[in-house]
Design an enzyme around this catalytic site. Structure first.
Site, PDB file in Angstrom:
ATOM      1  N   ILE A 161      30.061  32.732  34.064  1.00 24.29           N
ATOM      2  CA  ILE A 161      30.812  33.819  33.420  1.00 24.29           C
ATOM      3  C   ILE A 161      30.245  35.192  33.779  1.00 24.29           C
ATOM      4  CG2 ILE A 161      31.703  32.456  31.499  1.00 24.29           C
ATOM      5  CD1 ILE A 161      29.382  33.664  29.787  1.00 24.29           C
ATOM      6  N   PRO A 162      31.081  36.230  33.626  1.00 23.83           N
ATOM      7  CA  PRO A 162      30.656  37.594  33.909  1.00 23.83           C
ATOM      8  C   PRO A 162      30.090  38.287  32.663  1.00 23.83           C
ATOM      9  CG  PRO A 162      32.991  37.599  33.523  1.00 23.83           C
ATOM     10  CD  PRO A 162      32.525  36.184  33.292  1.00 23.83           C
ATOM     11  N   LYS A 187      26.076  29.114  33.271  1.00 20.60           N
ATOM     12  CA  LYS A 187      25.246  30.189  33.796  1.00 20.60           C
ATOM     13  C   LYS A 187      25.848  31.523  33.366  1.00 20.60           C
ATOM     14  CE  LYS A 187      25.032  32.808  37.250  1.00 20.60           C
ATOM     15  NZ  LYS A 187      24.570  34.045  36.570  1.00 20.60           N
ATOM     16  N   ALA A 189      26.032  35.695  32.941  1.00 23.53           N
ATOM     17  CA  ALA A 189      25.800  36.768  33.918  1.00 23.53           C
ATOM     18  C   ALA A 189      24.374  37.294  33.770  1.00 23.53           C
ATOM     19  CB  ALA A 189      26.803  37.893  33.705  1.00 23.53           C
ATOM     20  N   GLU A 190      23.771  37.659  34.891  1.00 23.12           N
ATOM     21  CA  GLU A 190      22.382  38.145  34.877  1.00 23.12           C
ATOM     22  C   GLU A 190      22.253  39.468  34.113  1.00 23.12           C
ATOM     23  OE1 GLU A 190      24.307  37.427  37.425  1.00 23.12           O
ATOM     24  OE2 GLU A 190      24.154  38.860  39.084  1.00 23.12           O
ATOM     25  N   GLY A 220      23.541  34.788  40.633  1.00 17.04           N
ATOM     26  CA  GLY A 220      24.703  34.079  41.142  1.00 17.04           C
ATOM     27  C   GLY A 220      24.436  33.156  42.312  1.00 17.04           C
ATOM     28  N   GLY A 240      35.215  36.063  37.271  1.00 13.17           N
ATOM     29  CA  GLY A 240      34.498  37.120  37.987  1.00 13.17           C
ATOM     30  C   GLY A 240      35.341  37.647  39.127  1.00 13.17           C
ATOM     31  N   GLU A 262      39.363  32.645  36.893  1.00 11.36           N
ATOM     32  CA  GLU A 262      40.012  33.784  36.242  1.00 11.36           C
ATOM     33  C   GLU A 262      39.405  35.016  36.883  1.00 11.36           C
ATOM     34  OE1 GLU A 262      40.749  36.774  34.538  1.00 11.36           O
ATOM     35  OE2 GLU A 262      39.620  36.169  32.762  1.00 11.36           O
ATOM     36  N   CYS A 296      39.398  42.639  33.225  1.00  6.32           N
ATOM     37  CA  CYS A 296      40.113  42.101  34.369  1.00  6.32           C
ATOM     38  C   CYS A 296      41.584  42.499  34.333  1.00  6.32           C
ATOM     39  CB  CYS A 296      39.969  40.586  34.405  1.00  6.32           C
ATOM     40  SG  CYS A 296      40.311  39.834  32.808  1.00  6.32           S
ATOM     41  N   GLU A 393      40.305  47.222  42.629  1.00  7.89           N
ATOM     42  CA  GLU A 393      39.875  47.116  41.231  1.00  7.89           C
ATOM     43  C   GLU A 393      38.617  47.981  41.060  1.00  7.89           C
ATOM     44  OE1 GLU A 393      38.104  43.329  39.748  1.00  7.89           O
ATOM     45  OE2 GLU A 393      39.590  43.517  38.167  1.00  7.89           O
ATOM     46  N   ILE A 394      38.695  48.995  40.216  1.00  4.18           N
ATOM     47  CA  ILE A 394      37.554  49.904  40.033  1.00  4.18           C
ATOM     48  C   ILE A 394      36.641  49.387  38.918  1.00  4.18           C
ATOM     49  CG2 ILE A 394      36.865  52.271  39.507  1.00  4.18           C
ATOM     50  CD1 ILE A 394      39.595  53.187  40.644  1.00  4.18           C
ATOM     51  N   PHE A 395      37.228  48.796  37.896  1.00  2.85           N
ATOM     52  CA  PHE A 395      36.465  48.208  36.786  1.00  2.85           C
ATOM     53  C   PHE A 395      35.644  49.271  36.058  1.00  2.85           C
ATOM     54  CE2 PHE A 395      34.745  44.088  35.047  1.00  2.85           C
ATOM     55  CZ  PHE A 395      35.961  43.437  35.013  1.00  2.85           C
TER      56      PHE A 395
END
Ligand code: NAI
Ligand code: MG
Length: 490
Positions: A161-162, A187, A189-190, A220, A240, A262, A296, A393-395
Protein backbone atom coordinates in the site's frame (compact mmCIF):
# COMPACT_ATOMS: atom_id res chain seq x y z
CA UNK A 1 -9.11 27.37 27.26
CA UNK A 2 -9.96 27.10 23.58
CA UNK A 3 -6.32 27.68 22.66
CA UNK A 4 -5.15 24.93 25.02
CA UNK A 5 -7.27 22.45 23.08
CA UNK A 6 -6.42 23.79 19.64
CA UNK A 7 -3.43 21.52 19.11
CA UNK A 8 -3.50 17.81 19.80
CA UNK A 9 -0.63 16.37 21.83
CA UNK A 10 1.88 14.37 19.80
CA UNK A 11 0.99 10.66 20.07
CA UNK A 12 3.33 7.97 21.38
CA UNK A 13 4.89 5.57 18.89
CA UNK A 14 4.42 2.07 20.31
CA UNK A 15 5.39 -0.27 17.48
CA UNK A 16 8.33 -0.04 15.08
CA UNK A 17 9.30 -3.67 14.43
CA UNK A 18 8.11 -6.31 11.98
CA UNK A 19 4.96 -8.13 13.10
CA UNK A 20 5.40 -11.77 12.06
CA UNK A 21 3.51 -14.80 13.36
CA UNK A 22 2.20 -12.71 16.25
CA UNK A 23 5.66 -11.58 17.38
CA UNK A 24 7.43 -8.22 17.16
CA UNK A 25 10.80 -8.82 15.54
CA UNK A 26 13.69 -6.61 14.44
CA UNK A 27 14.60 -7.05 10.78
CA UNK A 28 16.85 -10.05 10.10
CA UNK A 29 19.56 -7.67 8.85
CA UNK A 30 19.20 -5.45 11.91
CA UNK A 31 18.70 -2.49 9.58
CA UNK A 32 16.22 0.28 10.26
CA UNK A 33 14.95 3.29 8.34
CA UNK A 34 13.65 6.64 9.54
CA UNK A 35 10.05 7.70 9.29
CA UNK A 36 9.91 11.47 9.10
CA UNK A 37 7.40 14.09 10.26
CA UNK A 38 6.70 15.92 6.98
CA UNK A 39 5.66 19.07 8.86
CA UNK A 40 9.05 19.50 10.54
CA UNK A 41 11.34 17.22 8.49
CA UNK A 42 12.42 15.65 11.80
CA UNK A 43 12.69 11.90 12.41
CA UNK A 44 9.72 10.47 14.34
CA UNK A 45 11.10 6.97 14.81
CA UNK A 46 13.43 4.32 13.44
CA UNK A 47 11.50 1.41 11.94
CA UNK A 48 12.69 -2.13 11.14
CA UNK A 49 13.74 -2.32 7.50
CA UNK A 50 12.39 -5.64 6.28
CA UNK A 51 13.86 -7.46 3.27
CA UNK A 52 13.65 -10.91 1.71
CA UNK A 53 14.56 -12.86 4.90
CA UNK A 54 11.77 -11.13 6.81
CA UNK A 55 9.32 -11.66 3.95
CA UNK A 56 10.24 -15.39 3.97
CA UNK A 57 9.40 -15.62 7.67
CA UNK A 58 6.17 -13.69 7.22
CA UNK A 59 5.04 -15.80 4.26
CA UNK A 60 5.81 -18.99 6.25
CA UNK A 61 3.69 -17.71 9.13
CA UNK A 62 0.85 -16.73 6.80
CA UNK A 63 1.07 -20.06 4.96
CA UNK A 64 0.86 -22.04 8.22
CA UNK A 65 -2.09 -19.98 9.44
CA UNK A 66 -3.84 -20.53 6.12
CA UNK A 67 -3.00 -24.17 5.41
CA UNK A 68 -3.28 -25.72 8.86
CA UNK A 69 -3.76 -23.02 11.47
CA UNK A 70 -6.87 -22.00 13.40
CA UNK A 71 -7.94 -19.59 10.65
CA UNK A 72 -8.55 -22.44 8.22
CA UNK A 73 -10.81 -24.24 10.72
CA UNK A 74 -12.65 -21.26 12.17
CA UNK A 75 -16.36 -20.81 11.53
CA UNK A 76 -17.00 -17.94 9.15
CA UNK A 77 -19.24 -16.23 11.67
CA UNK A 78 -16.47 -16.28 14.28
CA UNK A 79 -14.17 -14.68 11.73
CA UNK A 80 -16.68 -11.89 11.28
CA UNK A 81 -16.89 -11.39 15.06
CA UNK A 82 -13.12 -10.94 15.30
CA UNK A 83 -13.20 -8.36 12.53
CA UNK A 84 -15.93 -6.44 14.34
CA UNK A 85 -13.87 -6.63 17.51
CA UNK A 86 -10.91 -5.10 15.63
CA UNK A 87 -13.20 -2.29 14.43
CA UNK A 88 -14.33 -1.73 18.04
CA UNK A 89 -10.73 -1.50 19.28
CA UNK A 90 -9.88 1.03 16.56
CA UNK A 91 -12.92 3.03 17.60
CA UNK A 92 -11.80 2.99 21.24
CA UNK A 93 -8.44 4.47 20.16
CA UNK A 94 -9.83 6.70 17.45
CA UNK A 95 -8.27 9.94 18.69
CA UNK A 96 -4.86 8.46 19.24
CA UNK A 97 -4.83 6.68 15.87
CA UNK A 98 -5.97 9.84 14.09
CA UNK A 99 -3.13 11.76 15.72
CA UNK A 100 -0.60 9.08 14.78
CA UNK A 101 -1.84 9.13 11.18
CA UNK A 102 -1.51 12.92 11.04
CA UNK A 103 1.94 12.82 12.59
CA UNK A 104 3.32 10.24 10.15
CA UNK A 105 1.53 11.40 6.99
CA UNK A 106 1.07 15.14 7.60
CA UNK A 107 -2.68 15.22 6.95
CA UNK A 108 -4.69 17.66 9.08
CA UNK A 109 -6.08 16.10 12.25
CA UNK A 110 -9.58 17.33 11.34
CA UNK A 111 -9.40 15.16 8.18
CA UNK A 112 -7.93 12.04 9.75
CA UNK A 113 -10.45 12.26 12.61
CA UNK A 114 -13.46 12.97 10.35
CA UNK A 115 -12.59 10.87 7.29
CA UNK A 116 -9.74 8.35 7.51
CA UNK A 117 -10.67 6.83 10.86
CA UNK A 118 -14.47 6.56 10.44
CA UNK A 119 -14.04 5.14 6.93
CA UNK A 120 -11.47 2.62 8.22
CA UNK A 121 -13.84 1.41 10.93
CA UNK A 122 -16.80 1.31 8.55
CA UNK A 123 -14.87 -0.72 5.97
CA UNK A 124 -13.92 -3.39 8.52
CA UNK A 125 -17.50 -3.63 9.79
CA UNK A 126 -18.90 -3.79 6.27
CA UNK A 127 -16.67 -6.75 5.40
CA UNK A 128 -17.15 -8.38 8.82
CA UNK A 129 -20.80 -8.71 7.85
CA UNK A 130 -19.79 -10.55 4.69
CA UNK A 131 -17.69 -13.24 6.39
CA UNK A 132 -20.58 -15.70 6.82
CA UNK A 133 -22.38 -14.77 3.60
CA UNK A 134 -19.88 -16.01 1.05
CA UNK A 135 -21.35 -18.99 -0.73
CA UNK A 136 -21.53 -20.69 -4.08
CA UNK A 137 -24.41 -22.02 -6.14
CA UNK A 138 -26.00 -25.27 -7.20
CA UNK A 139 -25.89 -25.53 -10.97
CA UNK A 140 -28.15 -27.51 -13.31
CA UNK A 141 -25.80 -29.40 -15.66
CA UNK A 142 -26.59 -31.98 -18.37
CA UNK A 143 -26.69 -35.63 -17.28
CA UNK A 144 -27.19 -37.26 -13.92
CA UNK A 145 -24.77 -35.11 -11.98
CA UNK A 146 -24.98 -32.77 -9.06
CA UNK A 147 -22.78 -29.72 -9.54
CA UNK A 148 -22.15 -27.01 -7.02
CA UNK A 149 -19.58 -24.26 -6.50
CA UNK A 150 -17.64 -23.26 -3.41
CA UNK A 151 -16.20 -19.77 -2.93
CA UNK A 152 -12.86 -20.43 -1.31
CA UNK A 153 -10.25 -17.94 -0.08
CA UNK A 154 -7.52 -17.27 -2.63
CA UNK A 155 -4.85 -18.10 -0.01
CA UNK A 156 -1.91 -16.07 1.24
CA UNK A 157 -2.13 -12.53 -0.07
CA UNK A 158 0.66 -9.99 -0.34
CA UNK A 159 -0.65 -6.47 0.07
CA UNK A 160 1.41 -3.41 -0.83
CA UNK A 161 0.00 0.00 0.00
CA UNK A 162 0.95 3.66 -0.46
CA UNK A 163 1.27 6.51 2.01
CA UNK A 164 -1.66 8.79 1.12
CA UNK A 165 -4.28 6.98 3.26
CA UNK A 166 -2.21 4.53 5.31
CA UNK A 167 -4.95 3.31 7.68
CA UNK A 168 -7.76 3.39 5.17
CA UNK A 169 -5.73 1.46 2.58
CA UNK A 170 -4.96 -1.09 5.28
CA UNK A 171 -8.68 -1.51 5.93
CA UNK A 172 -9.51 -1.71 2.20
CA UNK A 173 -7.00 -4.54 1.92
CA UNK A 174 -7.56 -6.41 5.18
CA UNK A 175 -11.38 -6.19 5.15
CA UNK A 176 -12.14 -8.34 2.10
CA UNK A 177 -9.11 -10.60 2.65
CA UNK A 178 -10.09 -11.49 6.21
CA UNK A 179 -13.78 -11.88 5.36
CA UNK A 180 -12.86 -14.31 2.56
CA UNK A 181 -10.61 -16.31 4.90
CA UNK A 182 -7.24 -15.35 3.43
CA UNK A 183 -4.08 -14.68 5.42
CA UNK A 184 -2.00 -11.57 4.90
CA UNK A 185 1.53 -10.27 4.50
CA UNK A 186 1.36 -6.50 4.24
CA UNK A 187 4.09 -4.11 3.27
CA UNK A 188 3.11 -0.57 4.28
CA UNK A 189 4.66 2.43 2.53
CA UNK A 190 8.12 3.39 3.80
CA UNK A 191 6.90 6.96 4.36
CA UNK A 192 4.05 5.95 6.70
CA UNK A 193 4.46 2.59 8.49
CA UNK A 194 3.26 3.56 11.97
CA UNK A 195 -0.52 3.23 11.93
CA UNK A 196 -0.46 -0.07 10.05
CA UNK A 197 1.81 -1.50 12.75
CA UNK A 198 -0.54 -0.18 15.44
CA UNK A 199 -3.45 -1.81 13.65
CA UNK A 200 -1.58 -5.13 13.65
CA UNK A 201 -1.23 -4.86 17.44
CA UNK A 202 -4.97 -4.19 17.73
CA UNK A 203 -5.74 -7.17 15.50
CA UNK A 204 -3.82 -9.39 17.89
CA UNK A 205 -5.62 -7.86 20.86
CA UNK A 206 -8.93 -8.50 19.08
CA UNK A 207 -8.06 -12.20 18.98
CA UNK A 208 -7.22 -12.63 15.32
CA UNK A 209 -4.90 -15.66 15.45
CA UNK A 210 -1.15 -15.22 15.09
CA UNK A 211 0.09 -15.54 11.52
CA UNK A 212 -3.19 -14.37 9.95
CA UNK A 213 -1.90 -10.80 9.67
CA UNK A 214 1.81 -10.10 9.21
CA UNK A 215 3.33 -6.69 8.59
CA UNK A 216 6.81 -6.18 7.16
CA UNK A 217 7.84 -2.53 6.84
CA UNK A 218 10.56 -1.69 4.34
CA UNK A 219 11.25 -0.36 0.87
CA UNK A 220 9.48 -1.20 -2.38
CA UNK A 221 12.12 -2.90 -4.53
CA UNK A 222 13.46 -4.96 -1.58
CA UNK A 223 10.68 -5.95 0.85
CA UNK A 224 7.95 -5.29 -1.73
CA UNK A 225 9.81 -7.04 -4.53
CA UNK A 226 10.48 -10.13 -2.37
CA UNK A 227 6.79 -10.39 -1.58
CA UNK A 228 5.85 -10.12 -5.25
CA UNK A 229 8.31 -12.87 -6.25
CA UNK A 230 7.64 -15.23 -3.33
CA UNK A 231 6.25 -18.58 -4.60
CA UNK A 232 4.27 -19.01 -1.37
CA UNK A 233 2.11 -15.97 -2.09
CA UNK A 234 -1.07 -16.56 -4.11
CA UNK A 235 -2.09 -12.99 -4.86
CA UNK A 236 -0.74 -9.46 -4.79
CA UNK A 237 -3.04 -6.51 -4.14
CA UNK A 238 -1.28 -3.24 -4.86
CA UNK A 239 -2.13 0.43 -4.67
CA UNK A 240 0.31 3.02 -6.01
CA UNK A 241 1.87 4.26 -9.22
CA UNK A 242 1.17 2.58 -12.58
CA UNK A 243 4.92 2.23 -13.25
CA UNK A 244 5.29 0.20 -10.06
CA UNK A 245 2.35 -1.95 -11.13
CA UNK A 246 4.13 -2.66 -14.42
CA UNK A 247 7.18 -3.90 -12.50
CA UNK A 248 4.97 -6.01 -10.23
CA UNK A 249 3.17 -7.55 -13.19
CA UNK A 250 6.46 -8.56 -14.76
CA UNK A 251 7.87 -9.95 -11.52
CA UNK A 252 4.67 -11.83 -10.66
CA UNK A 253 4.61 -13.49 -14.07
CA UNK A 254 6.97 -16.27 -12.97
CA UNK A 255 4.47 -17.63 -10.44
CA UNK A 256 1.37 -16.32 -12.28
CA UNK A 257 -0.03 -14.69 -9.18
CA UNK A 258 -3.46 -13.17 -9.09
CA UNK A 259 -3.12 -9.40 -9.27
CA UNK A 260 -5.34 -6.50 -8.40
CA UNK A 261 -4.19 -2.94 -8.93
CA UNK A 262 -5.55 0.40 -7.85
CA UNK A 263 -3.45 3.04 -9.58
CA UNK A 264 -3.43 6.71 -10.39
CA UNK A 265 -5.55 9.10 -12.39
CA UNK A 266 -5.96 12.42 -14.11
CA UNK A 267 -9.65 12.68 -13.44
CA UNK A 268 -11.81 15.17 -15.34
CA UNK A 269 -14.18 17.30 -13.27
CA UNK A 270 -16.64 19.05 -15.57
CA UNK A 271 -18.69 22.15 -14.74
CA UNK A 272 -21.59 23.01 -17.01
CA UNK A 273 -22.98 26.53 -17.11
CA UNK A 274 -26.35 25.37 -15.73
CA UNK A 275 -24.83 23.90 -12.54
CA UNK A 276 -25.26 25.26 -9.04
CA UNK A 277 -21.95 27.08 -9.31
CA UNK A 278 -21.38 27.58 -5.58
CA UNK A 279 -21.87 23.88 -4.88
CA UNK A 280 -19.72 23.00 -7.89
CA UNK A 281 -16.93 25.32 -6.76
CA UNK A 282 -16.96 23.88 -3.23
CA UNK A 283 -16.93 20.33 -4.63
CA UNK A 284 -14.17 21.18 -7.09
CA UNK A 285 -12.02 22.74 -4.36
CA UNK A 286 -12.54 19.67 -2.17
CA UNK A 287 -12.09 17.25 -5.07
CA UNK A 288 -8.58 18.56 -5.76
CA UNK A 289 -7.19 20.00 -2.54
CA UNK A 290 -8.43 17.32 -0.12
CA UNK A 291 -5.51 15.41 1.41
CA UNK A 292 -3.05 17.95 -0.05
CA UNK A 293 -4.03 16.77 -3.53
CA UNK A 294 -2.58 13.35 -2.77
CA UNK A 295 -5.59 11.36 -3.97
CA UNK A 296 -5.58 8.86 -6.81
CA UNK A 297 -8.99 10.19 -7.86
CA UNK A 298 -8.17 13.91 -7.48
CA UNK A 299 -10.21 16.04 -9.87
CA UNK A 300 -7.08 17.50 -11.43
CA UNK A 301 -8.50 18.45 -14.84
CA UNK A 302 -11.23 20.99 -14.21
CA UNK A 303 -13.19 21.62 -17.43
CA UNK A 304 -15.34 24.76 -17.17
CA UNK A 305 -17.95 25.75 -19.77
CA UNK A 306 -16.87 28.97 -21.47
CA UNK A 307 -19.90 31.01 -20.48
CA UNK A 308 -19.25 30.69 -16.75
CA UNK A 309 -15.48 30.36 -16.85
CA UNK A 310 -14.45 33.73 -15.39
CA UNK A 311 -17.09 33.71 -12.67
CA UNK A 312 -16.20 30.12 -11.70
CA UNK A 313 -12.45 30.70 -11.54
CA UNK A 314 -13.08 33.67 -9.21
CA UNK A 315 -15.01 31.36 -6.89
CA UNK A 316 -12.24 28.75 -6.98
CA UNK A 317 -9.65 31.39 -6.19
CA UNK A 318 -11.57 32.60 -3.13
CA UNK A 319 -11.92 29.06 -1.82
CA UNK A 320 -8.23 28.29 -2.34
CA UNK A 321 -7.31 31.53 -0.55
CA UNK A 322 -9.35 30.32 2.45
CA UNK A 323 -7.32 27.13 2.85
CA UNK A 324 -5.27 27.23 6.01
CA UNK A 325 -1.87 25.53 5.78
CA UNK A 326 -0.43 24.75 9.20
CA UNK A 327 0.69 22.08 11.66
CA UNK A 328 -1.21 18.81 11.07
CA UNK A 329 -2.06 18.42 14.75
CA UNK A 330 -3.64 21.88 14.91
CA UNK A 331 -7.42 21.49 14.68
CA UNK A 332 -7.77 24.64 12.56
CA UNK A 333 -5.35 23.50 9.88
CA UNK A 334 -7.02 22.58 6.60
CA UNK A 335 -3.87 21.84 4.59
CA UNK A 336 -0.85 19.92 5.77
CA UNK A 337 2.52 19.28 4.17
CA UNK A 338 3.13 16.84 1.29
CA UNK A 339 4.29 13.45 2.48
CA UNK A 340 8.01 13.70 1.71
CA UNK A 341 10.82 15.53 -0.04
CA UNK A 342 10.40 13.52 -3.26
CA UNK A 343 6.71 14.41 -3.61
CA UNK A 344 7.43 18.03 -2.65
CA UNK A 345 10.15 18.30 -5.32
CA UNK A 346 7.96 16.61 -7.95
CA UNK A 347 5.08 19.03 -7.32
CA UNK A 348 7.27 22.14 -7.42
CA UNK A 349 8.81 20.92 -10.69
CA UNK A 350 5.31 20.59 -12.20
CA UNK A 351 4.46 24.10 -11.03
CA UNK A 352 7.56 25.33 -12.89
CA UNK A 353 6.52 23.35 -15.98
CA UNK A 354 3.04 24.90 -15.83
CA UNK A 355 4.52 28.39 -15.74
CA UNK A 356 6.97 27.62 -18.54
CA UNK A 357 4.33 26.04 -20.76
CA UNK A 358 2.28 29.23 -20.60
CA UNK A 359 -0.53 28.44 -18.16
CA UNK A 360 -1.66 31.33 -15.99
CA UNK A 361 -1.01 30.84 -12.27
CA UNK A 362 -3.92 32.62 -10.57
CA UNK A 363 -3.05 31.73 -6.99
CA UNK A 364 -0.19 30.00 -5.17
CA UNK A 365 2.71 28.66 -7.22
CA UNK A 366 5.37 28.47 -4.50
CA UNK A 367 6.30 26.47 -1.44
CA UNK A 368 4.61 27.61 1.76
CA UNK A 369 6.89 28.67 4.62
CA UNK A 370 10.47 27.45 4.91
CA UNK A 371 10.16 24.30 7.01
CA UNK A 372 8.23 21.14 6.17
CA UNK A 373 7.04 19.98 2.76
CA UNK A 374 4.29 22.59 2.37
CA UNK A 375 3.10 23.75 -1.04
CA UNK A 376 0.69 26.69 -1.50
CA UNK A 377 -2.73 25.78 -2.89
CA UNK A 378 -2.14 26.48 -6.56
CA UNK A 379 -4.53 27.07 -9.47
CA UNK A 380 -3.49 27.27 -13.11
CA UNK A 381 -5.95 28.81 -15.57
CA UNK A 382 -5.80 28.76 -19.39
CA UNK A 383 -4.44 25.22 -19.31
CA UNK A 384 -4.56 23.35 -22.63
CA UNK A 385 -4.77 19.61 -23.23
CA UNK A 386 -1.17 19.07 -24.34
CA UNK A 387 0.50 20.77 -21.33
CA UNK A 388 2.18 18.37 -18.96
CA UNK A 389 0.14 19.72 -16.03
CA UNK A 390 -2.96 18.57 -17.95
CA UNK A 391 -1.56 15.12 -18.72
CA UNK A 392 0.54 13.91 -15.79
CA UNK A 393 -0.56 12.96 -12.32
CA UNK A 394 0.94 15.67 -10.08
CA UNK A 395 -0.39 14.29 -6.77
CA UNK A 396 -0.29 17.66 -5.07
CA UNK A 397 -2.35 20.83 -4.48
CA UNK A 398 -2.17 21.96 -8.11
CA UNK A 399 -5.40 22.48 -10.06
CA UNK A 400 -5.56 22.86 -13.83
CA UNK A 401 -8.53 24.75 -15.29
CA UNK A 402 -9.42 24.12 -18.93
CA UNK A 403 -12.22 25.67 -21.00
CA UNK A 404 -14.81 23.95 -23.16
CA UNK A 405 -17.84 24.89 -25.20
CA UNK A 406 -18.81 21.84 -27.29
CA UNK A 407 -20.23 18.82 -25.43
CA UNK A 408 -19.09 16.02 -27.76
CA UNK A 409 -15.63 17.53 -27.94
CA UNK A 410 -15.58 17.71 -24.14
CA UNK A 411 -16.34 13.98 -23.83
CA UNK A 412 -13.49 13.24 -26.23
CA UNK A 413 -11.09 15.41 -24.24
CA UNK A 414 -12.20 13.90 -20.93
CA UNK A 415 -11.34 10.47 -22.32
CA UNK A 416 -8.06 11.60 -23.86
CA UNK A 417 -5.82 10.03 -21.18
CA UNK A 418 -4.45 6.60 -20.43
CA UNK A 419 -6.01 6.88 -16.99
CA UNK A 420 -9.63 6.04 -16.18
CA UNK A 421 -10.16 6.16 -12.46
CA UNK A 422 -12.87 8.75 -11.79
CA UNK A 423 -14.78 11.61 -13.37
CA UNK A 424 -17.37 14.11 -12.23
CA UNK A 425 -19.95 16.37 -13.82
CA UNK A 426 -21.84 19.27 -12.29
CA UNK A 427 -25.14 20.07 -14.05
CA UNK A 428 -28.90 20.37 -13.57
CA UNK A 429 -29.45 18.69 -16.95
CA UNK A 430 -30.25 15.04 -16.24
CA UNK A 431 -29.73 13.99 -19.88
CA UNK A 432 -26.24 15.45 -19.93
CA UNK A 433 -25.45 13.79 -16.60
CA UNK A 434 -26.43 10.33 -17.87
CA UNK A 435 -24.69 10.88 -21.19
CA UNK A 436 -21.49 11.73 -19.31
CA UNK A 437 -21.84 8.72 -17.02
CA UNK A 438 -22.24 6.43 -20.04
CA UNK A 439 -19.54 7.83 -22.30
CA UNK A 440 -16.67 8.63 -19.96
CA UNK A 441 -14.42 5.62 -19.49
CA UNK A 442 -13.72 5.65 -15.76
CA UNK A 443 -14.42 3.34 -12.85
CA UNK A 444 -16.31 5.93 -10.81
CA UNK A 445 -18.59 8.74 -11.99
CA UNK A 446 -19.79 11.41 -9.59
CA UNK A 447 -22.72 13.65 -10.51
CA UNK A 448 -23.03 16.88 -8.51
CA UNK A 449 -20.62 15.55 -5.88
CA UNK A 450 -16.98 14.54 -5.55
CA UNK A 451 -15.02 12.02 -3.48
CA UNK A 452 -18.10 10.26 -2.17
CA UNK A 453 -16.78 6.91 -0.97
CA UNK A 454 -18.60 4.02 0.65
CA UNK A 455 -17.37 0.59 1.66
CA UNK A 456 -20.26 -0.91 -0.33
CA UNK A 457 -19.51 0.96 -3.58
CA UNK A 458 -16.88 -0.67 -5.85
CA UNK A 459 -13.86 1.49 -6.64
CA UNK A 460 -11.12 1.01 -9.24
CA UNK A 461 -9.91 1.95 -12.65
CA UNK A 462 -10.51 1.51 -16.35
CA UNK A 463 -7.46 1.50 -18.62
CA UNK A 464 -4.12 2.08 -16.83
CA UNK A 465 -5.79 3.19 -13.61
CA UNK A 466 -6.07 -0.36 -12.41
CA UNK A 467 -7.28 -3.92 -12.60
CA UNK A 468 -10.18 -5.32 -10.64
CA UNK A 469 -12.17 -3.43 -8.04
CA UNK A 470 -11.89 -2.80 -4.35
CA UNK A 471 -14.80 -2.35 -1.93
CA UNK A 472 -18.29 -3.75 -2.27
CA UNK A 473 -19.01 -7.26 -3.41
CA UNK A 474 -16.57 -6.92 -6.32
CA UNK A 475 -13.81 -6.22 -3.82
CA UNK A 476 -14.65 -9.37 -1.89
CA UNK A 477 -14.75 -11.57 -5.02
CA UNK A 478 -11.16 -10.52 -5.77
CA UNK A 479 -10.13 -12.57 -2.70
CA UNK A 480 -11.97 -15.77 -3.61
CA UNK A 481 -11.47 -18.68 -5.98
CA UNK A 482 -14.45 -20.54 -7.40
CA UNK A 483 -14.26 -24.30 -7.01
CA UNK A 484 -16.66 -26.44 -9.04
CA UNK A 485 -17.63 -29.82 -7.56
CA UNK A 486 -19.46 -32.42 -9.64
CA UNK A 487 -20.89 -35.64 -8.19
CA UNK A 488 -22.01 -38.60 -10.27
CA UNK A 489 -25.53 -39.51 -9.14
CA UNK A 490 -25.79 -42.47 -11.53
P1 NAI B 1 4.94 3.67 -5.51
O1 NAI B 1 3.97 3.01 -6.41
O2 NAI B 1 6.39 3.53 -5.84
O3 NAI B 1 4.75 3.15 -3.99
C1 NAI B 1 3.59 2.54 -3.50
C2 NAI B 1 3.98 1.29 -2.70
O4 NAI B 1 4.64 0.38 -3.56
C3 NAI B 1 4.94 1.55 -1.55
O5 NAI B 1 4.64 0.68 -0.48
C4 NAI B 1 6.28 1.19 -2.15
O6 NAI B 1 7.25 0.82 -1.19
C5 NAI B 1 5.90 0.00 -3.02
N1 NAI B 1 6.83 -0.29 -4.12
C6 NAI B 1 7.61 0.58 -4.80
N2 NAI B 1 8.35 -0.06 -5.72
C7 NAI B 1 8.04 -1.38 -5.62
C8 NAI B 1 8.50 -2.56 -6.29
N3 NAI B 1 9.40 -2.50 -7.24
N4 NAI B 1 7.96 -3.75 -5.92
C9 NAI B 1 7.03 -3.82 -4.97
N5 NAI B 1 6.58 -2.73 -4.29
C10 NAI B 1 7.07 -1.53 -4.60
O7 NAI B 1 4.56 5.22 -5.41
P2 NAI B 1 5.48 6.41 -4.85
O8 NAI B 1 6.88 6.26 -5.37
O9 NAI B 1 5.28 6.51 -3.38
O10 NAI B 1 4.80 7.68 -5.52
C11 NAI B 1 5.09 8.01 -6.88
C12 NAI B 1 3.84 8.52 -7.57
O11 NAI B 1 2.88 7.49 -7.66
C13 NAI B 1 3.11 9.65 -6.84
O12 NAI B 1 3.67 10.90 -7.09
C14 NAI B 1 1.73 9.50 -7.39
O13 NAI B 1 1.65 10.14 -8.65
C15 NAI B 1 1.57 8.01 -7.57
N6 NAI B 1 0.87 7.39 -6.43
C16 NAI B 1 -0.43 6.98 -6.59
C17 NAI B 1 -1.12 6.46 -5.52
C18 NAI B 1 -2.54 6.02 -5.64
O14 NAI B 1 -3.26 6.06 -4.68
N7 NAI B 1 -2.96 5.51 -6.78
C19 NAI B 1 -0.53 6.36 -4.19
C20 NAI B 1 0.85 6.74 -4.14
C21 NAI B 1 1.49 7.25 -5.23
MG1 MG C 1 8.09 4.74 -6.29
Amino acid sequence: MATALKTIRSPKVKHTECFIGGKWLPSASGKTFSTVDPATEEVIAEVAEGDSADIDLAVDAARRAFDSGPWSRMDARARGRLMNRLADLIEEEIDDLAALESLDNGKPIRDSRAADLPLTIDCLRYYAGYADKIHGATIPVNGNYFTYTRKEPVGVVGQIIPWNFPLLMTAWKWGPALAAGCTIVMKPAEQTPLTCLRMAALAQEAGIPDGVINVVPGYGPTAGGSLVKHPGVDKIAFTGEHRTAQIIMREAAESLKRLTFELGGKSPNVILADADLDAAAAGTDFGLFFNQGQCCCAGSRVFVEDRVHDEFVEKLKKLAANRKPGPPLDKETSQGPQVDQAQFDKILSYIEKGKNEGAKCVIGGERFGNRGYYVQPTIFDNVTDEMSIAKDEIFGPVMSVLRFSDWDDLIKRANNTFYGLAAAVWTRNVTRAHDFARRVRAGTIWVNCYDVFDAAAPFGGFKMSGQGRELGEDGLRAYTETKTVTINLG
